[in-house]
Write a protein that holds these residues in place. Structure first.
Motif, short mmCIF file in Angstrom:
data_model
loop_
_atom_site.label_atom_id
_atom_site.label_comp_id
_atom_site.label_asym_id
_atom_site.label_seq_id
_atom_site.Cartn_x
_atom_site.Cartn_y
_atom_site.Cartn_z
N TYR A 19 -17.84 -24.13 -30.58
CA TYR A 19 -16.60 -24.75 -30.82
C TYR A 19 -15.67 -23.84 -30.65
N GLU A 20 -15.85 -22.62 -31.11
CA GLU A 20 -14.70 -21.23 -30.91
C GLU A 20 -14.64 -20.99 -29.34
N LEU A 21 -15.94 -20.98 -28.51
CA LEU A 21 -15.75 -21.02 -27.09
C LEU A 21 -14.81 -22.31 -26.32
N THR A 22 -15.04 -23.26 -26.84
CA THR A 22 -14.43 -24.62 -26.50
C THR A 22 -12.72 -24.27 -26.63
N LYS A 23 -12.56 -23.81 -27.88
CA LYS A 23 -11.10 -23.46 -28.01
C LYS A 23 -10.71 -22.52 -27.40
N GLN A 24 -11.26 -21.34 -27.05
CA GLN A 24 -10.54 -20.16 -26.66
C GLN A 24 -10.62 -20.28 -24.92
N LEU A 25 -11.69 -21.21 -24.34
CA LEU A 25 -11.57 -21.38 -23.01
C LEU A 25 -10.95 -22.14 -22.66
N THR A 26 -10.51 -23.42 -23.48
CA THR A 26 -9.61 -24.60 -23.06
C THR A 26 -8.23 -23.84 -23.18
N ALA A 27 -7.87 -23.10 -24.02
CA ALA A 27 -6.63 -22.56 -24.02
C ALA A 27 -6.24 -21.50 -22.78
N LEU A 28 -7.36 -21.34 -22.09
CA LEU A 28 -7.09 -20.45 -20.92
C LEU A 28 -7.19 -21.21 -19.64
N GLY A 29 -6.98 -22.77 -19.81
CA GLY A 29 -6.85 -23.67 -18.77
C GLY A 29 -8.14 -23.95 -17.96
N ASN A 30 -9.27 -23.91 -18.65
CA ASN A 30 -10.52 -24.18 -18.01
C ASN A 30 -10.80 -25.69 -18.24
N THR A 31 -11.50 -26.40 -17.60
CA THR A 31 -12.14 -27.58 -17.60
C THR A 31 -13.48 -27.66 -18.48
N ILE A 32 -13.51 -28.13 -19.58
CA ILE A 32 -14.47 -27.80 -20.48
C ILE A 32 -15.43 -29.26 -20.65
N LEU A 33 -16.61 -29.05 -20.60
CA LEU A 33 -17.48 -30.10 -21.00
C LEU A 33 -18.54 -29.66 -21.86
N ILE A 34 -18.54 -30.55 -22.85
CA ILE A 34 -19.56 -30.01 -24.13
C ILE A 34 -20.60 -31.14 -24.33
N THR A 35 -21.76 -30.61 -24.67
CA THR A 35 -22.77 -31.32 -25.10
C THR A 35 -22.97 -31.33 -26.45
N GLY A 36 -23.74 -31.96 -27.06
CA GLY A 36 -24.39 -31.86 -28.39
C GLY A 36 -24.97 -33.18 -28.85
N ARG A 37 -25.58 -32.95 -30.24
CA ARG A 37 -26.27 -34.04 -30.86
C ARG A 37 -25.64 -34.70 -31.73
N ASP A 38 -24.41 -34.39 -32.29
CA ASP A 38 -23.69 -34.96 -33.56
C ASP A 38 -22.43 -35.62 -32.65
N GLN A 39 -22.71 -36.85 -32.57
CA GLN A 39 -21.38 -37.49 -31.93
C GLN A 39 -20.12 -37.33 -32.82
N ALA A 40 -20.19 -37.48 -34.10
CA ALA A 40 -19.10 -37.32 -34.85
C ALA A 40 -18.25 -35.90 -34.87
N LYS A 41 -19.10 -35.12 -34.36
CA LYS A 41 -18.67 -33.55 -34.24
C LYS A 41 -17.79 -33.58 -32.88
N MET A 42 -18.61 -34.21 -31.90
CA MET A 42 -17.70 -34.24 -30.65
C MET A 42 -16.63 -35.11 -30.83
N ASP A 43 -16.69 -36.17 -31.33
CA ASP A 43 -15.39 -37.03 -31.41
C ASP A 43 -14.24 -36.20 -32.04
N ARG A 44 -14.66 -35.25 -33.29
CA ARG A 44 -13.50 -34.46 -33.88
C ARG A 44 -13.09 -33.43 -32.79
N ALA A 45 -13.97 -32.79 -31.97
CA ALA A 45 -13.72 -31.85 -30.99
C ALA A 45 -12.60 -32.46 -30.11
N LYS A 46 -13.26 -33.60 -29.79
CA LYS A 46 -12.24 -34.37 -28.41
C LYS A 46 -10.86 -34.69 -29.02
N ALA A 47 -10.62 -34.90 -30.30
CA ALA A 47 -9.46 -35.21 -30.95
C ALA A 47 -8.48 -33.93 -31.25
N VAL A 48 -8.95 -32.92 -31.10
CA VAL A 48 -8.26 -31.53 -31.30
C VAL A 48 -8.06 -30.97 -29.58
#
Length: 79
Positions: A19-48
Motif C-alpha cells: 500500500y505504501e508503495l502504491t501511495k508513493q509511486l502514484t504520487a510520482l505519476g506512475n500507472t499502478i496496477l495492484i493485485t490482491g486477495r482481499d477485494q474490500a482492501k482493494m476497493d478501499r485503495a481504489k477509493a483513495v
C-alpha cells in the motif's frame, strides 16, 4: 532508474508495504496496477487512489503467467 511515467505491478498493493508503495509511486505519476486477495482492501485503495487499476488474485495466477499479465496490460492500455 526513472521513477515516474512507468507502469508498475504491485502484488499486495492494497495493504502494508504494498500500500505504501502504491501511495508513493502514484504520487510520482506512475500507472499502478495492484493485485490482491482481499477485494474490500482493494476497493478501499481504489477509493483513495482512483487512478490505480485493481485485479483480484484470480486474474494473476502467478508471476510467470504471461497471458494474465498481457491481459492486465491491455486493460490498462484501453483506460
Amino acid at each position: 532508474m526513472k521513477l515516474s511515467g512507468n507502469t508498475i505491478l504491485i502484488t499486495g498493493g492494497a495493504g502494508g508495504i504494498g500500500y505504501e508503495l502504491t501511495k508513493q509511486l502514484t504520487a510520482l505519476g506512475n500507472t499502478i496496477l495492484i493485485t490482491g486477495r482481499d477485494q474490500a482492501k482493494m476497493d478501499r485503495a481504489k477509493a483513495v487512489f482512483p487512478k490505480i487499476h485493481t485485479f483480484p488474485k484470480r486474474r494473476f495466477r502467478s508471476g510467470s503467467d504471461r497471458h494474465s499479465l498481457r491481459k492486465g496490460h491491455q486493460t490498462v492500455s484501453r483506460a
